[in-house]
Design a protein around this motif. Sequence first.
Motif, PDB file in Angstrom:
ATOM      1  N   GLY A 672      68.851   4.204  32.297  1.00  0.00           N
ATOM      2  CA  GLY A 672      68.241   4.533  31.053  1.00  0.00           C
ATOM      3  C   GLY A 672      66.693   4.755  30.824  1.00  0.00           C
ATOM      4  N   LEU A 673      66.169   3.852  31.483  1.00  0.00           N
ATOM      5  CA  LEU A 673      64.469   4.179  31.747  1.00  0.00           C
ATOM      6  C   LEU A 673      64.088   5.550  32.267  1.00  0.00           C
ATOM      7  CD1 LEU A 673      62.878   0.829  32.526  1.00  0.00           C
ATOM      8  CD2 LEU A 673      63.097   1.684  30.357  1.00  0.00           C
ATOM      9  N   SER A 674      65.000   5.997  33.138  1.00  0.00           N
ATOM     10  CA  SER A 674      64.742   7.052  34.026  1.00  0.00           C
ATOM     11  C   SER A 674      64.816   8.245  32.873  1.00  0.00           C
ATOM     12  CB  SER A 674      65.864   7.319  35.248  1.00  0.00           C
ATOM     13  OG  SER A 674      65.575   6.208  36.037  1.00  0.00           O
ATOM     14  N   ILE A 675      65.941   8.319  32.215  1.00  0.00           N
ATOM     15  CA  ILE A 675      66.161   9.296  31.092  1.00  0.00           C
ATOM     16  C   ILE A 675      65.303   9.052  30.088  1.00  0.00           C
ATOM     17  CG2 ILE A 675      67.701  10.040  29.255  1.00  0.00           C
ATOM     18  CD1 ILE A 675      70.118   9.071  30.795  1.00  0.00           C
ATOM     19  N   ALA A 676      64.736   8.049  29.691  1.00  0.00           N
ATOM     20  CA  ALA A 676      63.585   7.658  28.676  1.00  0.00           C
ATOM     21  C   ALA A 676      62.347   8.435  29.043  1.00  0.00           C
ATOM     22  CB  ALA A 676      63.407   6.532  28.321  1.00  0.00           C
ATOM     23  N   PHE A 677      62.205   8.251  30.461  1.00  0.00           N
ATOM     24  CA  PHE A 677      60.857   8.921  31.412  1.00  0.00           C
ATOM     25  C   PHE A 677      61.012  10.300  31.271  1.00  0.00           C
ATOM     26  CE2 PHE A 677      59.657  11.038  35.379  1.00  0.00           C
ATOM     27  CZ  PHE A 677      58.487  11.000  35.022  1.00  0.00           C
ATOM     28  N   LEU A 678      61.998  10.984  31.318  1.00  0.00           N
ATOM     29  CA  LEU A 678      62.118  12.533  31.154  1.00  0.00           C
ATOM     30  C   LEU A 678      62.098  12.907  29.774  1.00  0.00           C
ATOM     31  CD1 LEU A 678      65.163  13.014  33.609  1.00  0.00           C
ATOM     32  CD2 LEU A 678      62.996  13.431  34.432  1.00  0.00           C
ATOM     33  N   ALA A 679      62.376  12.340  29.001  1.00  0.00           N
ATOM     34  CA  ALA A 679      62.283  12.657  27.498  1.00  0.00           C
ATOM     35  C   ALA A 679      60.953  12.730  27.088  1.00  0.00           C
ATOM     36  CB  ALA A 679      63.201  11.975  26.871  1.00  0.00           C
ATOM     37  N   ILE A 680      60.285  11.464  27.595  1.00  0.00           N
ATOM     38  CA  ILE A 680      58.873  11.160  27.041  1.00  0.00           C
ATOM     39  C   ILE A 680      57.805  12.198  27.789  1.00  0.00           C
ATOM     40  CG2 ILE A 680      56.956   9.574  27.172  1.00  0.00           C
ATOM     41  CD1 ILE A 680      58.957   7.523  26.917  1.00  0.00           C
ATOM     42  N   LEU A 681      58.083  12.552  29.049  1.00  0.00           N
ATOM     43  CA  LEU A 681      57.249  13.348  29.678  1.00  0.00           C
ATOM     44  C   LEU A 681      57.426  14.918  29.166  1.00  0.00           C
ATOM     45  CD1 LEU A 681      55.364  14.053  32.186  1.00  0.00           C
ATOM     46  CD2 LEU A 681      57.576  14.250  33.542  1.00  0.00           C
ATOM     47  N   ALA A 682      58.789  15.281  28.998  1.00  0.00           N
ATOM     48  CA  ALA A 682      58.811  16.631  28.199  1.00  0.00           C
ATOM     49  C   ALA A 682      58.421  16.665  26.840  1.00  0.00           C
ATOM     50  CB  ALA A 682      60.569  16.819  28.322  1.00  0.00           C
ATOM     51  N   ASP A 683      58.408  15.477  25.938  1.00  0.00           N
ATOM     52  CA  ASP A 683      57.744  15.497  24.856  1.00  0.00           C
ATOM     53  C   ASP A 683      56.385  15.785  24.953  1.00  0.00           C
ATOM     54  OD1 ASP A 683      57.635  14.682  21.963  1.00  0.00           O
ATOM     55  OD2 ASP A 683      56.231  12.987  22.784  1.00  0.00           O
ATOM     56  N   ARG A 684      55.602  14.990  25.758  1.00  0.00           N
ATOM     57  CA  ARG A 684      54.047  14.994  25.982  1.00  0.00           C
ATOM     58  C   ARG A 684      53.621  16.341  26.556  1.00  0.00           C
ATOM     59  NH1 ARG A 684      55.548  11.313  23.571  1.00  0.00           N
ATOM     60  NH2 ARG A 684      54.600   9.128  23.726  1.00  0.00           N
ATOM     61  N   LEU A 685      54.372  16.999  27.537  1.00  0.00           N
ATOM     62  CA  LEU A 685      54.157  18.132  28.086  1.00  0.00           C
ATOM     63  C   LEU A 685      54.265  19.310  27.076  1.00  0.00           C
ATOM     64  CD1 LEU A 685      55.800  18.185  31.650  1.00  0.00           C
ATOM     65  CD2 LEU A 685      53.231  18.033  30.985  1.00  0.00           C
ATOM     66  N   THR A 686      55.217  19.282  26.293  1.00  0.00           N
ATOM     67  CA  THR A 686      55.488  20.395  25.338  1.00  0.00           C
ATOM     68  C   THR A 686      54.624  20.269  23.906  1.00  0.00           C
ATOM     69  OG1 THR A 686      57.423  18.903  24.061  1.00  0.00           O
ATOM     70  CG2 THR A 686      57.882  21.065  25.858  1.00  0.00           C
ATOM     71  N   GLN A 687      54.314  19.131  23.768  1.00  0.00           N
ATOM     72  CA  GLN A 687      53.117  18.847  22.678  1.00  0.00           C
ATOM     73  C   GLN A 687      51.871  19.326  23.258  1.00  0.00           C
ATOM     74  OE1 GLN A 687      52.727  14.994  21.021  1.00  0.00           O
ATOM     75  NE2 GLN A 687      54.806  14.731  20.261  1.00  0.00           N
ATOM     76  N   ALA A 688      51.353  18.929  24.582  1.00  0.00           N
ATOM     77  CA  ALA A 688      50.058  19.504  24.825  1.00  0.00           C
ATOM     78  C   ALA A 688      50.163  21.091  24.923  1.00  0.00           C
ATOM     79  CB  ALA A 688      49.975  19.172  26.173  1.00  0.00           C
ATOM     80  N   GLY A 689      51.387  21.501  25.413  1.00  0.00           N
ATOM     81  CA  GLY A 689      51.432  23.078  25.459  1.00  0.00           C
ATOM     82  C   GLY A 689      51.210  23.421  23.947  1.00  0.00           C
ATOM     83  N   ALA A 690      51.887  23.022  22.947  1.00  0.00           N
ATOM     84  CA  ALA A 690      51.681  23.669  21.665  1.00  0.00           C
ATOM     85  C   ALA A 690      50.308  23.423  21.266  1.00  0.00           C
ATOM     86  CB  ALA A 690      52.486  22.408  20.801  1.00  0.00           C
ATOM     87  N   ARG A 691      49.506  22.276  21.433  1.00  0.00           N
ATOM     88  CA  ARG A 691      48.060  22.212  21.527  1.00  0.00           C
ATOM     89  C   ARG A 691      47.199  23.210  21.775  1.00  0.00           C
ATOM     90  NH1 ARG A 691      49.315  16.510  21.602  1.00  0.00           N
ATOM     91  NH2 ARG A 691      48.325  16.638  23.933  1.00  0.00           N
ATOM     92  N   GLN A 692      47.597  23.735  23.075  1.00  0.00           N
ATOM     93  CA  GLN A 692      46.715  24.653  23.681  1.00  0.00           C
ATOM     94  C   GLN A 692      47.194  25.949  22.902  1.00  0.00           C
ATOM     95  OE1 GLN A 692      47.066  24.954  27.930  1.00  0.00           O
ATOM     96  NE2 GLN A 692      46.221  23.069  28.429  1.00  0.00           N
ATOM     97  N   ALA A 693      48.488  26.263  22.690  1.00  0.00           N
ATOM     98  CA  ALA A 693      48.766  27.671  21.971  1.00  0.00           C
ATOM     99  C   ALA A 693      48.216  27.579  20.671  1.00  0.00           C
ATOM    100  CB  ALA A 693      50.399  27.578  21.833  1.00  0.00           C
ATOM    101  N   GLY A 694      48.082  26.399  19.906  1.00  0.00           N
ATOM    102  CA  GLY A 694      47.374  26.492  18.738  1.00  0.00           C
ATOM    103  C   GLY A 694      45.952  26.702  18.855  1.00  0.00           C
ATOM    104  N   SER A 695      45.172  26.096  19.889  1.00  0.00           N
ATOM    105  CA  SER A 695      43.956  26.480  20.208  1.00  0.00           C
ATOM    106  C   SER A 695      43.506  27.955  20.566  1.00  0.00           C
ATOM    107  CB  SER A 695      43.190  25.672  21.287  1.00  0.00           C
ATOM    108  OG  SER A 695      43.845  25.875  22.646  1.00  0.00           O
ATOM    109  N   MET A 696      44.539  28.412  21.249  1.00  0.00           N
ATOM    110  CA  MET A 696      44.309  29.851  21.451  1.00  0.00           C
ATOM    111  C   MET A 696      44.505  30.984  20.325  1.00  0.00           C
ATOM    112  SD  MET A 696      45.919  30.291  25.253  1.00  0.00           S
ATOM    113  CE  MET A 696      47.530  29.722  25.001  1.00  0.00           C
ATOM    114  N   GLU A 697      45.129  30.319  19.211  1.00  0.00           N
ATOM    115  CA  GLU A 697      45.314  31.266  18.107  1.00  0.00           C
ATOM    116  C   GLU A 697      44.158  32.057  17.402  1.00  0.00           C
ATOM    117  OE1 GLU A 697      47.897  30.979  13.885  1.00  0.00           O
ATOM    118  OE2 GLU A 697      48.159  29.444  15.420  1.00  0.00           O
TER     119      GLU A 697
END
Length: 697
Positions: A672-697
Amino acid sequence: MSTVSGIDQPIRPLTVEPGLIAWGALVALTFACIALQRSAPWLVNFPTVWQVPIAAWINVVSDATVPVIQPLFRSISAFLDVPMRAMQGALAWLPWPIMMVIVSAVSLKSGGARLALFSIISLSYMVVAGYWPQSMNTLSLVLLAVPIAVGLGFALGVLGYRFPSFRPGLLALLDLMQTVPAFAYLIPLLLLFGFGPVVGLIASAIYATPPMVRNTMLGLDRVPSDIRESGLMSGCTRRQQFWQVEVPSALPQILIGFNQTTMAALSMVIVAAIIGGFEDIGWEVLSSMRKAEFGQSILSGLVIALFAILIDRLTLGFAKERPIGPTPIMAWMSWRRLAMIVVVALVAAVSQRHLWPDAWALPSTALRQQVEIVNVSLTGIVRDYAWFFNGARNVVLYSLLLPLRLGIVGAATPALWGFALTPTMIAAYVVLWLALAFLALRSYGWRLAVALCMAGLLLFQGFAGLPWPALVLGFGLLAYRLAGTGLACFAMLGFGFILVSGLSAPLSQSMYLTMLAVILCLMIGGLLGIWAAHSERASKILRPICDGLQTVPQFVFLIPALMFFKVGEFTALIAIMLYAIVPPIRYVEHGLRNVRADVVEAVQQMGATPSQILMQAKFPLALPVIMLGINQTIMAALSMLAIAALVGTRDLGQQVYIALGKADAGLGIVAGLSIAFLAILADRLTQAGARQAGSME
């Protein structure tokens, strides 16, 4: 100095971006590990001697502590059993026409005549289908779980709002609660509380608490400063300021949390049935699926879907104000009239039970008893069109699933593809991908070229054969480039935890299945979102479909997939896609529709074609919103892993399900913690990608 046409010009030093060096080194490392895997197999398969029995250690601690604290939790279970049985008895005693009158009156107040008509149709179906008692048992679970979750969530939200130093730990706890599969924390609940309906109640309350916490904090944080200042200037005490100024101002957002909490509790009814063992609609769905009675599965699954849509519309109607104001019937249905209708209905129920006990009995012949014709029809469809269903499954299995899991080197065998790879084929494959990378380098830059190189290596080797050093360092480097050192350390430590725990094989299964589902959802959902953004008719068609897919509990998606495609990874892929396809549709449509009109008009005046406007103007401006849709798609796909394990996957979700069957707390928590890690990591990576996309707008 060099001289050109008699003029001295300085020689520019050759500069290489640090990112190119790092990613180039990663590509070289991956290639080297693949080339050396025959002589050093530990580069691909994580050595067993390096594994640590973390699950066994957790079980040792659990075996020592559970007997000590179990009496306390069993007493809590006995305490909650009283209101649980009382609520079930009250709803079973209430005649079904009276319940329909009460729900219809509440629907008139919440959403008007349309919602009232929908509530009558939904409740009538439950009566005709023969699932009224089971539906009332499910409603009793929701009616008890929601107040517990709302009360606990509101208290924690206020705590996070009042004490900012407490908030980071609280947010981390919420991330775990929302990303750890429900099956994982069912195991300690079973050990502590025992087996029965109360355990399902507690599990539903725990699962439904995080939305209330987040929305409470969000609502209180967004209270305008002028409203706070007006309360202080009026002489309010701290308690009056909170309850009479801040809470009323934050109430719309808090009610949104109430809506999401209610839906989360309802989505747990089938999971609760696994450990609850009482006759509710979740148990009907689960038992009919186990017996392969697809007719009954569809009928009972439709009850849950109608329940979910009805409760969603009821709670959302009270949470959100209508832009055009209440309809006349909603204005007529005042709170006083609603209370009077409820009181009169309850008096009528008491009178009926005493004077005419046999009146308003449920139909003796229910639709569920006549559903054998549905089973026969579905069986005939599956039999007559087996060539189509098997063909579609085999095409996806051999062209997508196996190459991603085993790689071309594993799939290209006489048994699977009918031929074996030769050195010439391997050389041609390498030349092809290098040529593609070179073209990408010249046209679009080194980032796409590196991505193509990694994609070529991954496709050749597959997720199952991907060298673990490349996996750990690759995600660490990606996290570092997007969000910095903190997330990079989190990524590498998380993958290290999974590898050391001995779950490398389930990890590769989870990653390839999730990645394929997300890619297909983004492709199909993105196209549908583009269509909806440019066509009002398409938007009107897709909106109720998306509403239905978002409100239906996850287990229900297994029914059509299992019915047509049997057990297997393809069935799991279909179920995951059905659940995860809504975010790309909604976010792409929303992002494209809200692009600034003046920008679009300026591009049109420059003579751009519709496709150029879409690709070169709308998509770049809508990219931050689309990135959030990608985030939600990944999170939805990962949340379905444990559910998809019921149809034959061998991923981390299957490990959680195996642990539940064996009451293995250690394995359940680690997986369960392994799945939670994958979900949290994916969330943080895509949020960081969204912030970079917003800064380049």
